[in-house]
Motif scaffolding. Structure first.
Motif, PDB file in Angstrom:
ATOM      1  N   LYS A  34      65.916  23.543 -59.734  1.00 15.89           N
ATOM      2  CA  LYS A  34      65.190  22.283 -59.398  1.00 15.89           C
ATOM      3  C   LYS A  34      64.702  22.201 -57.964  1.00 15.89           C
ATOM      4  CE  LYS A  34      65.749  17.211 -59.254  1.00 15.89           C
ATOM      5  NZ  LYS A  34      66.653  16.069 -59.936  1.00 15.89           N
ATOM      6  N   SER A  35      65.432  22.893 -57.425  1.00 10.04           N
ATOM      7  CA  SER A  35      64.683  23.143 -55.570  1.00 10.04           C
ATOM      8  C   SER A  35      63.905  24.151 -55.475  1.00 10.04           C
ATOM      9  CB  SER A  35      66.182  23.347 -54.903  1.00 10.04           C
ATOM     10  OG  SER A  35      66.805  24.702 -55.235  1.00 10.04           O
ATOM     11  N   GLY A  36      63.697  25.251 -56.472  1.00 10.42           N
ATOM     12  CA  GLY A  36      62.667  26.216 -56.297  1.00 10.42           C
ATOM     13  C   GLY A  36      63.141  27.255 -55.455  1.00 10.42           C
ATOM     14  N   VAL A  37      62.373  28.127 -54.993  1.00  6.49           N
ATOM     15  CA  VAL A  37      62.639  29.278 -53.721  1.00  6.49           C
ATOM     16  C   VAL A  37      61.403  29.323 -52.966  1.00  6.49           C
ATOM     17  CG1 VAL A  37      61.894  31.090 -55.374  1.00  6.49           C
ATOM     18  CG2 VAL A  37      63.765  31.294 -53.986  1.00  6.49           C
ATOM     19  N   THR A  38      62.004  29.797 -51.744  1.00  3.09           N
ATOM     20  CA  THR A  38      61.246  30.188 -50.718  1.00  3.09           C
ATOM     21  C   THR A  38      60.967  31.579 -50.515  1.00  3.09           C
ATOM     22  OG1 THR A  38      62.480  29.934 -48.986  1.00  3.09           O
ATOM     23  CG2 THR A  38      61.451  27.739 -49.524  1.00  3.09           C
ATOM     24  N   ILE A  39      59.799  32.027 -50.099  1.00  9.39           N
ATOM     25  CA  ILE A  39      59.882  33.427 -49.819  1.00  9.39           C
ATOM     26  C   ILE A  39      60.917  33.880 -48.798  1.00  9.39           C
ATOM     27  CG2 ILE A  39      58.088  34.922 -48.558  1.00  9.39           C
ATOM     28  CD1 ILE A  39      57.178  34.417 -51.255  1.00  9.39           C
ATOM     29  N   ALA A  40      61.219  33.109 -47.938  1.00  8.84           N
ATOM     30  CA  ALA A  40      62.403  33.433 -46.741  1.00  8.84           C
ATOM     31  C   ALA A  40      63.718  33.520 -47.640  1.00  8.84           C
ATOM     32  CB  ALA A  40      62.598  32.393 -45.787  1.00  8.84           C
ATOM     33  N   GLN A  41      63.873  32.836 -48.710  1.00 10.97           N
ATOM     34  CA  GLN A  41      65.264  33.016 -49.643  1.00 10.97           C
ATOM     35  C   GLN A  41      65.104  34.064 -50.350  1.00 10.97           C
ATOM     36  OE1 GLN A  41      64.754  29.281 -51.647  1.00 10.97           O
ATOM     37  NE2 GLN A  41      66.362  28.148 -49.971  1.00 10.97           N
ATOM     38  N   LEU A  42      63.976  34.535 -50.859  1.00 11.69           N
ATOM     39  CA  LEU A  42      63.828  35.868 -51.597  1.00 11.69           C
ATOM     40  C   LEU A  42      64.269  36.910 -50.836  1.00 11.69           C
ATOM     41  CD1 LEU A  42      60.747  35.072 -53.925  1.00 11.69           C
ATOM     42  CD2 LEU A  42      63.229  35.066 -54.762  1.00 11.69           C
ATOM     43  N   GLN A  43      63.397  36.780 -49.484  1.00 12.95           N
ATOM     44  CA  GLN A  43      63.614  37.937 -48.477  1.00 12.95           C
ATOM     45  C   GLN A  43      65.104  38.321 -48.346  1.00 12.95           C
ATOM     46  OE1 GLN A  43      60.395  36.409 -45.669  1.00 12.95           O
ATOM     47  NE2 GLN A  43      60.749  38.633 -44.909  1.00 12.95           N
ATOM     48  N   LYS A  44      65.854  37.241 -48.107  1.00  8.13           N
ATOM     49  CA  LYS A  44      67.252  37.230 -47.743  1.00  8.13           C
ATOM     50  C   LYS A  44      68.110  37.684 -48.941  1.00  8.13           C
ATOM     51  CE  LYS A  44      71.361  34.474 -46.005  1.00  8.13           C
ATOM     52  NZ  LYS A  44      71.743  33.410 -45.464  1.00  8.13           N
ATOM     53  N   THR A  45      67.914  37.070 -50.232  1.00  6.87           N
ATOM     54  CA  THR A  45      68.666  37.435 -51.400  1.00  6.87           C
ATOM     55  C   THR A  45      68.378  38.882 -51.838  1.00  6.87           C
ATOM     56  OG1 THR A  45      68.396  35.244 -52.031  1.00  6.87           O
ATOM     57  CG2 THR A  45      68.723  36.910 -53.914  1.00  6.87           C
ATOM     58  N   PHE A  46      67.019  39.323 -51.999  1.00 10.13           N
ATOM     59  CA  PHE A  46      66.599  40.900 -52.411  1.00 10.13           C
ATOM     60  C   PHE A  46      66.398  41.675 -51.223  1.00 10.13           C
ATOM     61  CE2 PHE A  46      65.295  37.822 -55.907  1.00 10.13           C
ATOM     62  CZ  PHE A  46      66.289  38.339 -56.603  1.00 10.13           C
ATOM     63  N   THR A  68      54.565  27.217 -59.949  1.00 11.44           N
ATOM     64  CA  THR A  68      53.855  26.340 -58.991  1.00 11.44           C
ATOM     65  C   THR A  68      54.270  26.515 -57.518  1.00 11.44           C
ATOM     66  OG1 THR A  68      55.276  24.485 -59.179  1.00 11.44           O
ATOM     67  CG2 THR A  68      53.505  24.402 -60.695  1.00 11.44           C
ATOM     68  N   ARG A  69      53.335  26.345 -56.807  1.00  9.79           N
ATOM     69  CA  ARG A  69      53.408  26.318 -55.427  1.00  9.79           C
ATOM     70  C   ARG A  69      53.400  24.873 -54.612  1.00  9.79           C
ATOM     71  NH1 ARG A  69      50.787  27.784 -50.302  1.00  9.79           N
ATOM     72  NH2 ARG A  69      48.799  27.425 -51.709  1.00  9.79           N
ATOM     73  N   THR A  70      54.559  24.667 -53.901  1.00 10.12           N
ATOM     74  CA  THR A  70      54.530  23.399 -53.190  1.00 10.12           C
ATOM     75  C   THR A  70      54.441  23.245 -51.783  1.00 10.12           C
ATOM     76  OG1 THR A  70      55.627  22.036 -55.194  1.00 10.12           O
ATOM     77  CG2 THR A  70      55.386  20.857 -53.093  1.00 10.12           C
ATOM     78  N   GLU A  71      53.849  22.848 -50.794  1.00  8.57           N
ATOM     79  CA  GLU A  71      54.008  22.826 -49.378  1.00  8.57           C
ATOM     80  C   GLU A  71      55.273  21.977 -48.954  1.00  8.57           C
ATOM     81  OE1 GLU A  71      52.950  24.665 -46.734  1.00  8.57           O
ATOM     82  OE2 GLU A  71      51.820  26.066 -48.448  1.00  8.57           O
ATOM     83  N   VAL A  77      57.439  26.133 -51.348  1.00 13.00           N
ATOM     84  CA  VAL A  77      58.381  26.462 -52.518  1.00 13.00           C
ATOM     85  C   VAL A  77      57.718  26.538 -53.704  1.00 13.00           C
ATOM     86  CG1 VAL A  77      60.310  25.262 -53.507  1.00 13.00           C
ATOM     87  CG2 VAL A  77      59.707  24.623 -51.299  1.00 13.00           C
ATOM     88  N   TYR A  78      58.267  27.530 -54.317  1.00 12.61           N
ATOM     89  CA  TYR A  78      57.785  28.193 -55.712  1.00 12.61           C
ATOM     90  C   TYR A  78      58.670  27.907 -57.038  1.00 12.61           C
ATOM     91  CZ  TYR A  78      54.662  31.078 -52.984  1.00 12.61           C
ATOM     92  OH  TYR A  78      53.843  31.403 -51.788  1.00 12.61           O
ATOM     93  N   ARG A  79      58.067  27.200 -57.754  1.00  6.39           N
ATOM     94  CA  ARG A  79      58.954  26.769 -59.014  1.00  6.39           C
ATOM     95  C   ARG A  79      58.280  27.254 -60.295  1.00  6.39           C
ATOM     96  NH1 ARG A  79      58.732  22.432 -55.839  1.00  6.39           N
ATOM     97  NH2 ARG A  79      60.788  21.981 -54.899  1.00  6.39           N
ATOM     98  N   ILE A  80      59.148  27.440 -61.242  1.00  9.90           N
ATOM     99  CA  ILE A  80      58.521  27.587 -62.524  1.00  9.90           C
ATOM    100  C   ILE A  80      58.433  26.216 -63.273  1.00  9.90           C
ATOM    101  CG2 ILE A  80      59.002  28.263 -65.190  1.00  9.90           C
ATOM    102  CD1 ILE A  80      59.919  30.918 -63.916  1.00  9.90           C
ATOM    103  N   VAL A  81      57.343  25.690 -63.712  1.00  9.36           N
ATOM    104  CA  VAL A  81      57.302  24.516 -64.437  1.00  9.36           C
ATOM    105  C   VAL A  81      57.980  24.396 -65.672  1.00  9.36           C
ATOM    106  CG1 VAL A  81      55.624  22.793 -65.061  1.00  9.36           C
ATOM    107  CG2 VAL A  81      55.012  24.304 -63.360  1.00  9.36           C
TER     108      VAL A  81
END
Length: 87
Positions: A34-46, A68-71, A77-81
């Motif tokens: 629900k909260s989606g993911v940011t590029i920074a979170q992906l960098q840290k996770t992977f 979708t991308r939301t500012e 923040v990126y989310r799958i609809v």
């Protein structure tokens, strides 16, 4: 006869190995939160660079997911609809 001949031989049981989900599957799970993911979170996770994280999101789009991308104040923040292109 020796005692070792009378004892039943022990056989090794096969170990069950837990299959680790692929990075694309892990990314899909993060994008469907629900909260989606940011590029920074992906960098840290992977451990990815920003361009690699964006390319992985693009691969999800090419696979048919509606991303979708939301500012926000945290950045994009990126989310799958939900309901569109879920695998």
């Amino acid at each position: 006869m020796t005692t070792s001949e009378l004892e039943p031989q022990k056989t090794a049981k096969p170990k069950t190995v837990a299959i680790k989900p692929t990075r694309q599957a892990q990314l899909h799970k993060l994008l469907t939160r629900k909260s989606g993911v940011t590029i920074a979170q992906l960098q840290k996770t992977f451990g990815w660079q920003p361009h690699t994280a964006r390319a992985a999101i693009s691969a999800q789009r090419k696979a048919g997911c509606a991303v979708t991308r939301t500012e926000t104040d945290k950045g994009s923040v990126y989310r799958i609809v939900a309901g569109q292109g879920d695998q």
